[in-house]
Design a protein around this motif. Sequence first.
Motif, PDB file in Angstrom:
ATOM      1  N   UNK A 106       0.841  -1.205  -0.743  1.00  0.00           N
ATOM      2  CA  UNK A 106       0.089  -0.084  -0.319  1.00  0.00           C
ATOM      3  C   UNK A 106       0.835   1.348   0.247  1.00  0.00           C
ATOM      4  N   UNK A 107       0.351   2.101  -0.729  1.00  0.00           N
ATOM      5  CA  UNK A 107       1.956   2.976  -0.705  1.00  0.00           C
ATOM      6  C   UNK A 107       0.696   4.609  -0.851  1.00  0.00           C
ATOM      7  N   UNK A 108       1.209   5.186   0.448  1.00  0.00           N
ATOM      8  CA  UNK A 108       0.102   6.797   0.893  1.00  0.00           C
ATOM      9  C   UNK A 108       1.438   7.258   1.654  1.00  0.00           C
ATOM     10  N   UNK A 109       0.891   8.649   1.668  1.00  0.00           N
ATOM     11  CA  UNK A 109       1.421   9.393   1.775  1.00  0.00           C
ATOM     12  C   UNK A 109       1.059   9.850   3.255  1.00  0.00           C
ATOM     13  N   UNK A 110      -0.648   9.249   3.449  1.00  0.00           N
ATOM     14  CA  UNK A 110      -0.831   9.573   4.468  1.00  0.00           C
ATOM     15  C   UNK A 110      -0.240   9.199   5.994  1.00  0.00           C
ATOM     16  N   UNK A 111      -0.558  10.034   6.993  1.00  0.00           N
ATOM     17  CA  UNK A 111       0.263   9.301   8.117  1.00  0.00           C
ATOM     18  C   UNK A 111      -0.823   9.342   9.454  1.00  0.00           C
ATOM     19  N   UNK A 112      -2.513   9.084   8.733  1.00  0.00           N
ATOM     20  CA  UNK A 112      -2.977   8.923   9.568  1.00  0.00           C
ATOM     21  C   UNK A 112      -3.394   7.940   9.961  1.00  0.00           C
ATOM     22  N   UNK A 113      -2.993   6.856  10.660  1.00  0.00           N
ATOM     23  CA  UNK A 113      -3.893   5.679  11.324  1.00  0.00           C
ATOM     24  C   UNK A 113      -5.373   5.506  11.541  1.00  0.00           C
ATOM     25  N   UNK A 114      -5.993   6.245  11.553  1.00  0.00           N
ATOM     26  CA  UNK A 114      -7.232   5.677  11.764  1.00  0.00           C
ATOM     27  C   UNK A 114      -7.750   5.538   9.904  1.00  0.00           C
ATOM     28  N   UNK A 115      -7.124   6.197   9.483  1.00  0.00           N
ATOM     29  CA  UNK A 115      -8.011   5.487   7.871  1.00  0.00           C
ATOM     30  C   UNK A 115      -8.051   4.283   7.504  1.00  0.00           C
ATOM     31  N   UNK A 116      -6.190   3.112   7.985  1.00  0.00           N
ATOM     32  CA  UNK A 116      -5.650   2.501   8.146  1.00  0.00           C
ATOM     33  C   UNK A 116      -6.069   1.516   9.019  1.00  0.00           C
ATOM     34  N   UNK A 117      -7.110   2.001  10.007  1.00  0.00           N
ATOM     35  CA  UNK A 117      -8.143   1.474  10.550  1.00  0.00           C
ATOM     36  C   UNK A 117      -8.947   0.939   9.866  1.00  0.00           C
ATOM     37  N   UNK A 118      -9.686   2.330   9.227  1.00  0.00           N
ATOM     38  CA  UNK A 118     -11.011   1.819   8.737  1.00  0.00           C
ATOM     39  C   UNK A 118     -10.839   0.873   7.024  1.00  0.00           C
ATOM     40  N   UNK A 119      -9.838   1.238   6.318  1.00  0.00           N
ATOM     41  CA  UNK A 119      -9.079   0.135   5.498  1.00  0.00           C
ATOM     42  C   UNK A 119      -9.626  -1.484   5.567  1.00  0.00           C
TER      43      UNK A 119
ATOM     44  N   UNK B 260      -7.582   8.265  -1.961  1.00  0.00           N
ATOM     45  CA  UNK B 260      -6.862   9.002  -1.031  1.00  0.00           C
ATOM     46  C   UNK B 260      -5.554   8.190  -0.619  1.00  0.00           C
ATOM     47  N   UNK B 261      -5.408   6.547  -0.851  1.00  0.00           N
ATOM     48  CA  UNK B 261      -4.320   6.105  -0.769  1.00  0.00           C
ATOM     49  C   UNK B 261      -3.953   5.514  -2.290  1.00  0.00           C
ATOM     50  N   UNK B 262      -4.672   5.358  -2.896  1.00  0.00           N
ATOM     51  CA  UNK B 262      -4.288   3.920  -4.116  1.00  0.00           C
ATOM     52  C   UNK B 262      -4.767   4.245  -5.241  1.00  0.00           C
TER      53      UNK B 262
ATOM     54  N   UNK C  65     -14.015 -12.315  -6.838  1.00  0.00           N
ATOM     55  CA  UNK C  65     -14.231 -11.275  -6.489  1.00  0.00           C
ATOM     56  C   UNK C  65     -13.494 -11.206  -5.174  1.00  0.00           C
ATOM     57  N   UNK C  66     -13.155 -11.898  -4.456  1.00  0.00           N
ATOM     58  CA  UNK C  66     -12.169 -12.095  -2.510  1.00  0.00           C
ATOM     59  C   UNK C  66     -10.981 -12.293  -3.456  1.00  0.00           C
ATOM     60  N   UNK C  67     -10.765 -12.660  -4.127  1.00  0.00           N
ATOM     61  CA  UNK C  67      -9.542 -12.638  -4.421  1.00  0.00           C
ATOM     62  C   UNK C  67      -9.175 -11.725  -4.679  1.00  0.00           C
ATOM     63  N   UNK C  68      -9.682 -10.535  -5.639  1.00  0.00           N
ATOM     64  CA  UNK C  68      -9.450  -9.100  -5.720  1.00  0.00           C
ATOM     65  C   UNK C  68      -9.251  -8.222  -4.559  1.00  0.00           C
ATOM     66  N   UNK C  69     -10.137  -8.508  -3.931  1.00  0.00           N
ATOM     67  CA  UNK C  69     -10.191  -8.032  -2.218  1.00  0.00           C
ATOM     68  C   UNK C  69      -9.118  -7.692  -1.716  1.00  0.00           C
ATOM     69  N   UNK C  70      -7.539  -7.507  -2.811  1.00  0.00           N
ATOM     70  CA  UNK C  70      -6.743  -8.080  -2.012  1.00  0.00           C
ATOM     71  C   UNK C  70      -5.932  -6.547  -1.389  1.00  0.00           C
ATOM     72  N   UNK C  71      -4.802  -5.378  -1.121  1.00  0.00           N
ATOM     73  CA  UNK C  71      -4.199  -4.997  -0.898  1.00  0.00           C
ATOM     74  C   UNK C  71      -2.737  -5.753  -0.720  1.00  0.00           C
ATOM     75  N   UNK C  72      -1.300  -4.864  -1.102  1.00  0.00           N
ATOM     76  CA  UNK C  72       0.038  -4.735  -1.256  1.00  0.00           C
ATOM     77  C   UNK C  72      -0.040  -4.853   0.189  1.00  0.00           C
ATOM     78  N   UNK C  73       0.908  -4.885   1.178  1.00  0.00           N
ATOM     79  CA  UNK C  73       1.508  -5.093   1.906  1.00  0.00           C
ATOM     80  C   UNK C  73       0.140  -4.925   3.745  1.00  0.00           C
TER      81      UNK C  73
ATOM     82  N   UNK D  39     -13.113   2.207  -2.033  1.00  0.00           N
ATOM     83  CA  UNK D  39     -13.184   2.869  -3.298  1.00  0.00           C
ATOM     84  C   UNK D  39     -12.930   4.070  -2.756  1.00  0.00           C
ATOM     85  N   UNK D  40     -14.166   4.544  -1.811  1.00  0.00           N
ATOM     86  CA  UNK D  40     -13.957   6.247  -1.524  1.00  0.00           C
ATOM     87  C   UNK D  40     -12.312   6.394  -0.463  1.00  0.00           C
ATOM     88  N   UNK D  41     -12.070   5.465   0.254  1.00  0.00           N
ATOM     89  CA  UNK D  41     -10.757   5.274   0.876  1.00  0.00           C
ATOM     90  C   UNK D  41      -9.475   5.105   0.534  1.00  0.00           C
TER      91      UNK D  41
END
Length: 136
Positions: A1-14, A108-110, A48-56, A103-105
């Motif tokens: 996951x690439x992000x310049x955000x340092x907001x831990x609550x966004x990662x909690x939401x994800x 901001x990230x990717x 679809x379940x396998x598409x619902x993955x993220x790096x890191x 999708x909305x989150x």
Amino acid sequence: MTSNLSEPKLFRLVDANLNRLKEGIRVIEDINRYLYDNQAVASTLKELRHLATIDNYLELLPHRDIQNDVLKRSTKTEMAREDEKSLLLANYKRAQEASRVLEESFKLIDPNKAEDFKTIRYRLYALEQENLSEID
């Protein structure tokens, strides 16, 4: 996951919504697989379940905070399911809502990954219509 955000609550939401999405899809997939022997729908849901993955993914785990989740108790309506069709419907809605949050989150990230979650959401809408119309 690439992000310049340092907001831990966004990662909690994800993290919460990624789990919610995959769990909802898994419930629908298993009902179609084991109760209805519907290979076509179950296979599509597996994809679809396998598409619902993220790096890191492991980067999300330190931000998980189950103890402080202010809505972790189930409501009465969440605990009430009348039959398999209502169970399917509840989990389609759960997965669709989670994919929208992701999708909305991810805008901001990717933004490219946001498109994956949009694809998942629209495929779930179509599957819901097809799948629920097949059940008496």
